[in-house]
Design a protein around this motif. Structure first.
Motif, short mmCIF file in Angstrom:
data_model
loop_
_atom_site.label_atom_id
_atom_site.label_comp_id
_atom_site.label_asym_id
_atom_site.label_seq_id
_atom_site.Cartn_x
_atom_site.Cartn_y
_atom_site.Cartn_z
N GLU A 1 0.75 -1.24 -0.08
CA GLU A 1 -0.09 0.05 0.16
C GLU A 1 0.77 1.13 0.17
N TYR A 2 2.09 1.01 0.47
CA TYR A 2 2.89 2.71 0.75
C TYR A 2 4.16 2.19 0.40
N GLY A 3 4.37 1.26 -0.54
CA GLY A 3 5.99 0.85 -1.11
C GLY A 3 6.41 2.01 -1.99
N ARG A 4 5.61 2.76 -2.93
CA ARG A 4 5.69 3.99 -3.67
C ARG A 4 6.18 4.98 -2.97
N GLN A 5 5.76 5.23 -1.83
CA GLN A 5 6.26 6.39 -1.01
C GLN A 5 7.52 6.21 -0.11
N MET A 6 7.82 4.90 -0.08
CA MET A 6 8.88 4.58 0.61
C MET A 6 10.01 4.16 -0.26
N LYS A 7 10.95 4.92 -0.78
CA LYS A 7 11.87 4.68 -1.83
C LYS A 7 12.54 3.19 -1.62
N SER A 8 12.98 2.85 -0.14
CA SER A 8 13.66 1.79 0.18
C SER A 8 12.84 0.54 -0.51
N PHE A 9 11.57 0.44 -0.17
CA PHE A 9 10.70 -0.58 -0.73
C PHE A 9 10.34 -0.63 -2.04
N LEU A 10 10.37 0.47 -2.80
CA LEU A 10 9.97 0.26 -4.27
C LEU A 10 10.51 -0.76 -5.01
N ALA A 11 11.57 -1.07 -5.11
CA ALA A 11 12.06 -2.46 -5.76
C ALA A 11 11.52 -3.80 -5.35
N PHE A 12 11.28 -3.88 -3.94
CA PHE A 12 10.56 -5.07 -3.39
C PHE A 12 9.34 -5.11 -3.74
N GLU A 13 8.48 -4.04 -3.90
CA GLU A 13 7.07 -3.49 -4.43
C GLU A 13 6.95 -4.17 -5.93
N GLU A 14 8.01 -3.56 -6.61
CA GLU A 14 8.00 -4.23 -8.15
C GLU A 14 8.23 -5.78 -8.26
N THR A 15 9.10 -5.97 -7.34
CA THR A 15 9.48 -7.55 -7.46
C THR A 15 8.01 -8.28 -7.05
N LEU A 16 7.31 -7.83 -6.04
CA LEU A 16 5.92 -8.61 -5.73
C LEU A 16 4.99 -8.54 -6.90
N HIS A 17 4.74 -7.30 -7.55
CA HIS A 17 3.93 -7.21 -8.86
C HIS A 17 4.58 -8.02 -9.72
N ARG A 18 5.59 -8.17 -10.11
CA ARG A 18 6.20 -8.91 -11.26
C ARG A 18 5.87 -10.40 -10.97
N ASN A 19 6.23 -10.86 -9.72
CA ASN A 19 5.90 -12.49 -9.28
C ASN A 19 4.55 -12.80 -9.09
N ALA A 20 3.75 -11.80 -8.42
CA ALA A 20 2.49 -12.10 -8.12
C ALA A 20 1.59 -11.16 -8.74
N LEU A 21 1.32 -11.09 -10.11
CA LEU A 21 0.69 -9.89 -10.89
C LEU A 21 -0.60 -9.56 -10.23
N PHE A 22 -1.48 -10.31 -9.60
CA PHE A 22 -2.77 -10.26 -9.10
C PHE A 22 -2.86 -9.19 -7.91
N LEU A 23 -1.42 -9.08 -7.31
CA LEU A 23 -1.45 -7.96 -6.07
C LEU A 23 -1.06 -6.50 -6.86
N LYS A 24 -1.04 -6.45 -8.11
CA LYS A 24 -0.96 -5.00 -8.75
C LYS A 24 -2.38 -4.44 -8.88
N TYR A 25 -3.52 -5.15 -8.78
CA TYR A 25 -4.62 -4.73 -9.09
C TYR A 25 -5.25 -4.71 -7.53
N VAL A 26 -6.23 -3.95 -7.46
CA VAL A 26 -7.13 -3.66 -6.09
C VAL A 26 -7.90 -5.11 -5.65
N TRP A 27 -8.56 -5.53 -6.64
CA TRP A 27 -9.36 -6.67 -6.38
C TRP A 27 -8.24 -8.13 -5.96
N GLY A 28 -7.21 -7.84 -6.42
CA GLY A 28 -6.02 -8.95 -6.30
C GLY A 28 -5.48 -8.87 -4.76
N ARG A 29 -5.42 -7.63 -4.47
CA ARG A 29 -4.98 -7.22 -3.16
C ARG A 29 -6.06 -7.57 -2.09
N GLY A 30 -7.38 -7.25 -2.48
CA GLY A 30 -8.43 -7.63 -1.61
C GLY A 30 -8.34 -8.93 -1.35
#
Length: 148
Positions: free
Chosen positions: A53-82
């Motif tokens: 939810e806040y990875g983009r605001q925290m620069k140190s976690f941006l790469a990890f968030e992108e890795t999560l989205h790349r490997n678990a694509l459903f987490l990129k969408y609001v319904w997937g995170r739901g």
């Protein structure tokens, strides 16, 4: 998601982190090893929710968030995170303590809101794309009619 949805997920994640830290400590004292490991998992899941939810605001976690989205694509969408938050909530409720049940119910509720909101905005976006596609097709037909 919107800021208010993100805040709902954030409050659930912070509560999971707090309860899990206490659970790890308590289960290690009582030598409940598997319960302690489960609490460690829930601690990391709480951290992942905050990063989602806040990875983009925290620069140190941006790469990890992108890795999560790349490997678990459903987490990129609001319904997937739901869906993920609903799963997290049910896992938290499974520990059967009063706080665990309350926090798990909260997180499951947040997950359902994310699913509903994500599906609603997804349908709106899809219908907008369909309208745009229909306009493009209509323009092509007009051009063909002019040429003929």
């Amino acid at each position: 998601g919107t800021c208010s949805l993100r805040f709902l997920a954030y409050t659930g994640a912070v509560a999971i982190i707090c309860v899990s830290c206490y659970g790890v400590w308590e289960n290690l004292i009582w030598e409940h090893w598997l319960a302690a490991i489960f609490d460690v998992y829930m601690l990391f899941i709480g951290i992942i929710v905050i990063i989602l939810e806040y990875g983009r605001q925290m620069k140190s976690f941006l790469a990890f968030e992108e890795t999560l989205h790349r490997n678990a694509l459903f987490l990129k969408y609001v319904w997937g995170r739901g869906l993920f938050y609903f799963l997290v909530g049910t896992l938290e409720m499974h520990q059967m303590g009063l706080l665990d049940i309350l926090i798990g119910a909260w997180m499951s509720f947040v997950g359902l809101i994310f699913i509903f909101w994500g599906k609603k905005t997804g349908q709106t976006t899809f219908s907008r794309f369909r309208k745009d596609d229909d306009i493009v097709k209509e323009r092509r037909v007009r051009r063909l009619n002019i040429l003929v």
